[in-house]
Design an enzyme around this catalytic site. Structure first.
Site, PDB file in Angstrom:
ATOM      1  N   GLU A 150       0.830  -1.220   0.000  1.00 59.04           N
ATOM      2  CA  GLU A 150       0.000   0.000   0.000  1.00 59.04           C
ATOM      3  C   GLU A 150       0.858   1.262   0.000  1.00 59.04           C
ATOM      4  O   GLU A 150       0.325   2.361   0.010  1.00 59.04           O
ATOM      5  CB  GLU A 150      -0.934   0.014   1.214  1.00 59.04           C
ATOM      6  N   ASP A 152      -4.127  -9.151   7.851  1.00 56.24           N
ATOM      7  CA  ASP A 152      -3.100  -8.401   8.596  1.00 56.24           C
ATOM      8  C   ASP A 152      -2.837  -9.072   9.940  1.00 56.24           C
ATOM      9  O   ASP A 152      -1.688  -9.151  10.392  1.00 56.24           O
ATOM     10  CB  ASP A 152      -3.563  -6.960   8.823  1.00 56.24           C
ATOM     11  N   ASN A 158      -3.232 -18.212  12.376  1.00 54.40           N
ATOM     12  CA  ASN A 158      -4.641 -18.566  12.140  1.00 54.40           C
ATOM     13  C   ASN A 158      -5.507 -18.210  13.347  1.00 54.40           C
ATOM     14  O   ASN A 158      -6.636 -17.735  13.188  1.00 54.40           O
ATOM     15  CB  ASN A 158      -4.772 -20.072  11.880  1.00 54.40           C
TER      16      ASN A 158
HETATM   17  O1  RIB Z   1      -6.227  -5.053   5.269  1.00 52.13           O
HETATM   18  C1  RIB Z   1      -7.235  -4.219   5.742  1.00 52.13           C
HETATM   19  C2  RIB Z   1      -6.886  -2.791   5.495  1.00 52.13           C
HETATM   20  O2  RIB Z   1      -6.870  -2.576   4.114  1.00 52.13           O
HETATM   21  C3  RIB Z   1      -7.874  -1.795   6.047  1.00 52.13           C
HETATM   22  O3  RIB Z   1      -7.602  -1.434   7.371  1.00 52.13           O
HETATM   23  C4  RIB Z   1      -7.786  -0.653   5.075  1.00 52.13           C
HETATM   24  O4  RIB Z   1      -7.131   0.465   5.587  1.00 52.13           O
HETATM   25  C5  RIB Z   1      -7.080  -1.219   3.848  1.00 52.13           C
HETATM   26  O5  RIB Z   1      -5.889  -0.683   3.656  1.00 52.13           O
END
Ligand code: RIB
Length: 294
Positions: free
Chosen positions: A141, A240, A264
């Site tokens: 990102e 995440d 997990n």
């Molecule tokens: O992976 C989830 C995240 O993806 C969210 O918190 C959002 O911000 C996006 O980036």
């Protein structure tokens, strides 16, 4: 006193603007939703918080805008115990993620804003921070050049690297070579494998498959580590949470298989509350959960 492993995350910091709706609008349609909420998010920040809640020493390298969202997000990260000494304010707005949650699934649009300042030069200025870590986690990102620089520094210094290739894009072989573990979901895995020699990813792939669990290759054989069954409220941030759990498991010396099992459990618990970070568990909660399933 036991020395905590240091995990460095280079990545995004977003404000999540979450709308809950029973129906996702089609183009040109206006619908009433059920609920709106703003939550701290961003794949980088989420992974940092997941690992910090599990007791690791976590430092985040990233950028926020000089605005209300930026201030709130940094304060929140501090409260979560994430070291924010390397989160810098820049002259762009803080990133946002507009998230539509419908029946537990989500769709997301990210406006990167300040995340675009996590460039190679910015990351290079944080060389020592990365070099002195036990493990580095990166996602996609923030600009690829910054990700590549972080991975290069990690490799030069023998730091283990996890790449969560989300959102997926074309990745140079040079990057894959320097990575220890790549954690795509099934869709990302498909695109990751396109135009790539099979052996480039050999032994590195850990594919997250939602309610199916994760798959990895051990001694040439595919191994499925099943997901824990749980009542899901919101899957945002589950990937995440898995990455945070995997990182903590690996730095604690668990085997890859055990670290995936641990990831997990972290991911399962994270889905029980609305918001990417809200349901992320502590180490004690994970332990109690795993024991309750045995
Ligand atoms: O992976 C989830 C995240 O993806 C969210 O918190 C959002 O911000 C996006 O980036």
């Amino acid at each position: 006193m036991e020395q905590k492993p240091t995990i460095t995350v280079v990545g995004s910091i977003n404000m999540d603007l979450v709308t809950i709706t029973s129906q996702v609008p089609k183009v040109g349609e206006t619908l009433f939703g059920q609920h709106f909420q703003m939550n701290p998010g961003g794949k980088g920040a989420n992974q940092a918080v997941a690992a910090a809640r599990l007791g690791a020493h976590v430092q985040l390298i990233g950028c926020v805008g000089q605005d209300r969202f930026g201030t709130d997000l940094v304060e929140h990260l501090q409260k979560e115990g994430v070291n924010v000494a390397n989160v810098e304010p820049v002259t762009e707005i803080t990133a946002t993620a507009t998230i539509i949650v419908s029946h537990g699934d989500n769709s997301i649009i990210v406006v990167p804003g300040a995340n675009n300042y996590v460039t190679a030069a910015f990351v290079e200025s944080k060389r020592e921070v990365i070099a002195n870590s036990d493990l580095l986690i990166v996602q996609l990102e923030t600009p690829l050049e910054g990700v590549m620089k972080a991975v290069e520094i990690a490799k030069e210094n023998g730091v283990t690297v996890i790449l969560n290739p989300a959102p997926i894009q074309d990745l140079p072989s040079e990057l894959i070579r320097n990575i220890d573990y790549v954690t795509p979901n099934e869709h990302e895995q498909m695109l990751l494998k396109q135009n790539r020699e099979e052996d480039e990813l050999y032994g590195k792939l850990i594919v997250t498959k939602g309610s199916q669990g994760v798959s990895l290759t051990e001694e040439g054989k595919e191994l499925i580590i099943p997901a824990y069954k749980i009542d899901v409220v919101d899957t945002t941030g589950a990937g995440d949470s898995f990455n945070g759990g995997l990182a903590v498991g690996l730095t604690k010396g668990l085997s890859l298989r055990e670290a995936c099992e641990y990831g997990n459990a972290v991911a399962a618990l994270s889905t029980t509350k609305l918001g990417a970070q809200t349901g992320m568990p502590t180490a004690e909660e994970v332990e109690a959960f795993i024991n309750s399933k045995e």
